[in-house]
Motif scaffolding. Structure first.
Motif, PDB file in Angstrom:
ATOM      1  N   GLU A  45       0.846  -1.192   0.000  1.00  0.00           N
ATOM      2  CA  GLU A  45       0.000   0.000   0.000  1.00  0.00           C
ATOM      3  C   GLU A  45       0.881   1.241   0.000  1.00  0.00           C
ATOM      4  OE1 GLU A  45      -2.268  -0.393   3.540  1.00  0.00           O
ATOM      5  OE2 GLU A  45      -3.517  -2.002   2.756  1.00  0.00           O
ATOM      6  N   GLY A  46       0.569   2.164  -0.862  1.00  0.00           N
ATOM      7  CA  GLY A  46       1.283   3.431  -0.887  1.00  0.00           C
ATOM      8  C   GLY A  46       2.761   3.324  -1.220  1.00  0.00           C
ATOM      9  N   LYS A  48       4.890   1.173  -0.074  1.00  0.00           N
ATOM     10  CA  LYS A  48       5.720   0.682   1.035  1.00  0.00           C
ATOM     11  C   LYS A  48       6.479  -0.581   0.643  1.00  0.00           C
ATOM     12  CE  LYS A  48       2.683   2.492   4.605  1.00  0.00           C
ATOM     13  NZ  LYS A  48       1.757   2.131   5.681  1.00  0.00           N
ATOM     14  N   THR A  75       2.898  -1.874  -9.684  1.00  0.00           N
ATOM     15  CA  THR A  75       1.748  -2.443  -8.985  1.00  0.00           C
ATOM     16  C   THR A  75       1.632  -3.946  -9.192  1.00  0.00           C
ATOM     17  OG1 THR A  75       0.297  -1.973 -10.857  1.00  0.00           O
ATOM     18  CG2 THR A  75       0.440  -0.289  -9.126  1.00  0.00           C
TER      19      THR A  75
END
Length: 84
Positions: A45-46, A48, A75
């Motif tokens: 997420e984000g 990380k 992604t």
């Protein structure tokens, strides 16, 4: 994982393909017959997990993380890094 254990893969302009497993039970980099596998405890997420993978891969390759650039797979579990 020792620092620089995969230094034989680093040369100017090299593209390194890795398969990432986020939310793993450990942080590790392994060289398999299929290529490099990176396990990270970070969540995807984000960015990380991407940051954690870059740091782990840089340590295993024995290069500063500023020399690694994520080329493909921001992604995806399959990523390609380029050594500058």
């Amino acid at each position: 994982m020792k620092k620089g254990m995969l230094s034989h893969l680093t040369h100017e302009g090299a593209e390194i393909a890795v398969r990432v497993t986020p939310k793993a039970s450990r942080n590790a980099v392994e060289e398999t017959t299929d290529g490099l596998r990176v396990y990270t405890t970070s969540v995807p997420e984000g960015g990380k997990a991407n940051s954690a993978v870059t740091k782990l891969l840089a340590t295993a390759l024995g290069v500063p993380k500023s020399r690694l650039t994520l080329v493909r797979g921001a992604t995806s579990r399959d990523k390609t890094f380029k050594v500058a």
